[in-house]
Design an enzyme around this catalytic site. Structure first.
Site, PDB file in Angstrom:
ATOM      1  CG  HIS A   1      -2.234  -0.805   0.521  1.00  0.00           C
ATOM      2  ND1 HIS A   1      -3.236  -0.190  -0.161  1.00  0.00           N
ATOM      3  CD2 HIS A   1      -2.438  -2.129   0.399  1.00  0.00           C
ATOM      4  CE1 HIS A   1      -4.046  -1.113  -0.641  1.00  0.00           C
ATOM      5  NE2 HIS A   1      -3.581  -2.301  -0.305  1.00  0.00           N
TER       6      HIS A   1
ATOM      7  NE  ARG B   1     -11.256  -3.244  -3.911  1.00  0.00           N
ATOM      8  CZ  ARG B   1      -9.937  -3.323  -3.903  1.00  0.00           C
ATOM      9  NH1 ARG B   1      -9.311  -4.106  -4.748  1.00  0.00           N
ATOM     10  NH2 ARG B   1      -9.225  -2.625  -3.049  1.00  0.00           N
TER      11      ARG B   1
ATOM     12  CD  GLU C   1      -8.399  -8.863  -5.941  1.00  0.00           C
ATOM     13  OE1 GLU C   1      -7.552  -7.988  -5.734  1.00  0.00           O
ATOM     14  OE2 GLU C   1      -9.404  -9.023  -5.219  1.00  0.00           O
TER      15      GLU C   1
ATOM     16  CG  ASP D   1      -4.658  -9.279  -3.520  1.00  0.00           C
ATOM     17  OD1 ASP D   1      -3.792  -9.568  -2.672  1.00  0.00           O
ATOM     18  OD2 ASP D   1      -5.493  -8.370  -3.346  1.00  0.00           O
TER      19      ASP D   1
ATOM     20  NE  ARG E   1      -0.935  -6.375  -2.015  1.00  0.00           N
ATOM     21  CZ  ARG E   1      -2.066  -5.866  -2.508  1.00  0.00           C
ATOM     22  NH1 ARG E   1      -3.088  -6.642  -2.794  1.00  0.00           N
ATOM     23  NH2 ARG E   1      -2.180  -4.589  -2.729  1.00  0.00           N
TER      24      ARG E   1
ATOM     25  CB  CYS F   1      -8.006  -2.307 -11.795  1.00  0.00           C
ATOM     26  SG  CYS F   1      -8.492  -3.594 -10.643  1.00  0.00           S
TER      27      CYS F   1
END
Ligand code: PEP
Ligand code: MG
Length: 543
Positions: free
Chosen positions: A186, A310, A399, A423, A433, A470
């Site tokens: 993030h 989403r 994902e 993901d 990740r 995306c």
């Protein structure tokens, strides 16, 4: 001590660069464990009083900064904090031998038990628990905040930053370096969207100290000690040959600010609105009305074109405080994303219904999709819920590897799919990740990911389901060309990358994009795949 000119390698985020002074962010201290005092009750009572007074002052300060609506919440909290009965309860705990910090936390928990079932109180419970933590921290003499400077220009350096940490980034943060965290962490996502040059997964950055000057050079995947802006690595340039890109480029957003900024870019709508980012610090569940108000504002501000929203993707790296998900050993493999339907169906339904209210009020075209769908039944369940709740195009994120094998069976049930490569890489390679030592596996140029993506584009096309990407990979202009070459019908990039991705996709024809993709497939590892694709692109632009 690092010598001038030392190069620290990591993974670059974004195309900008910056030279500025290092500011090391201290890890946020954790609270001491529950403990007994040494016998001096009077001393414990005194330190409790002092800490309560200090936290009251802190709250007053926050109330002043927070504006009218939230000021009332702070006032109510201060009253509770200074409540005499609560103090008496804590004193009784001190008499039982607990030290001041533990006593106050226990007292708040006693209150919580007494008021269990009182919905108004329960809504405030997390705020009150937060107060208790602040009091305990004040007693222990530790800070629970990040303490980032608010003025000046700094490259902040830390282990990694959670979404809640990045929310505290101030104007003074002009560059970011993380020791851990990968290209899909993030920190990377937020820095890319805010156009903050960053280098992540830079293990040698542990030796950077306050006051050093560094150049953050994302294009060169490096940080240079004492480097100057003139030392930056040049990015690949694309010469647009047509006005429009060969497939639409949408923008990823997570807030009103993002939506406004994306409108100033050439994005054709929004390909991913991460709704959970609005609620990362929400201690109580937002009402349907307050959600509808926020979504309406954002939909109205978003760039022209469809807006893909989403539903909440809480869990794992994106904890949402009001959704209690318990402690999991392995949260990335746990109850997250659409799996929340089991215990938080009401929230997902509320969200879809408030999105319908926002759709009507804004007059925008809204598509909705669920995150982390791994089975056919989950996809069908979401599609039914979404179609009952509003007038949307309905899709899912791809994902997890499992859902790749059932896209064909979802023909007719879904309007679209959107691939979350962040993901998908994590689950395809069984590589966390958030784990810095596994960053190489999360590189989107990994041949296995390329082949998985090729398959997804092909089966979606056969099933008549529109397909897009995306994940962060779609923010890399050369990679976006490869995606178009595979047959994906749109990409959604971080808003700061929309311009360059559009340019790349305007510099080739669909046939040429296919050639670039086929060149990438000749690589046996990520570096070879990337070099082959870049060489093919260079040959095309030289024509
Ligand atoms: C992804 O996984 O690629 C994605 C777009 O979702 P997030 O990064 O928010 O998990
Ligand atoms: Mg994801």
């Amino acid at each position: 001590m690092l010598d001038s000119g030392t190069i620290l390698t990591g993974m670059g985020v974004g195309l900008g660069s910056v030279a500025a002074e290092v500011f090391r962010v201290r890890p946020v201290a954790s609270l001491p464990k529950a403990a007994k005092h040494s016998g001096d009750e009077a001393l414990e009572l005194e330190s409790l009083k002092t800490a309560i007074a200090a936290v009251s002052l802190e709250m007053n300060d926050l109330a002043e900064k927070a504006g009218e609506t939230s000021a009332e919440i702070f006032e109510a909290l201060i009253m509770l904090l200074e409540d005499e009965e609560l103090f008496e309860t804590a004193s009784a705990q001190i008499s039982q031998g607990w030290n001041a910090g533990t006593a106050f936390i226990n007292a708040v928990e006693e209150y919580a038990d007494i008021f269990a079932g009182d919905t108004t109180f329960e809504e405030r419970l997390n705020d009150i628990r937060d107060l208790a933590r602040r009091v305990a921290a004040s007693i222990a003499g530790i800070s629970l905040g990040l303490d980032i400077p608010t003025t000046g220009r700094f490259v902040i350096v830390g282990e990694d930053f959670s979404p809640a940490d990045t929310a505290q980034f101030t104007q003074a943060v002009v560059g970011v370096v993380t020791i851990q965290g990968g290209p899909t962490s993030h920190t990377a996502i937020i820095c890319r969207s805010k156009s903050i040059p960053a280098v992540v997964s830079c293990q040698q950055a542990k030796d950077l100290v306050d006051g050093m000057q560094v150049l953050v050079d994302p294009v060169g995947d490096r940080v240079v000690v004492d480097g100057q802006e003139s030392d930056i690595t040049e990015a690949l340039s694309f010469i647009a040959k047509s006005e429009d890109p060969i497939i639409p480029v949408r923008a990823n957003i997570g807030s009103l600010e993002d939506a406004i900024a994306a409108s100033a870019s050439a994005a054709e709508g929004v390909g991913l609105f991460r709704t959970e980012l609005l609620y990362l610090s929400a201690k109580t569940q937002p009402t349907k009305q307050s959600q509808a108000t926020s979504y309406t504002e954002i939909l109205k501000a978003a760039p022209a074109g469809p807006i893909v929203v989403r539903t909440i993707d809480a869990g794992s790296d994106k904890p949402v405080p009001f959704l209690d998900m318990g402690d999991e050993e392995n949260p990335a493999l746990g109850v997250r994303g659409f799996r929340l339907i089991e215990n938080h169906r009401d929230f997902i339904v509320d969200q879809l219904e408030s999105l319908e209210m926002a759709r009507e009020q804004s007059g925008r075209e809204v598509w909705v999709m669920a995150p982390m769908v791994s089975t056919y039944s989950e996809a069908i369940e979401f599609a039914a819920l979404a179609r009952e709740s509003g007038n949307f195009k309905v899709g899912i994120m791809v994902e997890t590897p499992s859902i790749v094998y059932q896209i064909a069976q979802l023909a007719g049930a879904l309007d679209f799919i959107s691939v979350g490569t962040n993901d998908l890489s994590q689950y395809l390679f069984a590589a966390d990740r958030m784990n810095p030592s596994l960053g190489a596996m999360l590189n989107p140029w990994q041949p296995a990911l390329l082949r998985a993506l090729e398959q997804i584009a092909a089966v979606s096309q056969e099933a008549g389901v529109s397909s897009g990407v995306c994940g962060e990979s779609a923010s890399d202009p050369a990679f976006a060309v490869v995606l178009a070459g595979m047959g994906f019908q749109s990409v959604s990039s971080s808003r700061s990358q929309v311009g360059i991705v559009r340019q790349a996709l305007s510099s080739v024809t669909k046939e040429q994009a296919k050639e670039v993709f086929e060149a990438a497939l000749t690589g046996l590892d990520a570096d070879q795949a990337k070099s082959a694709a870049l060489a093919a692109l260079a040959a095309i632009s030289a024509k």
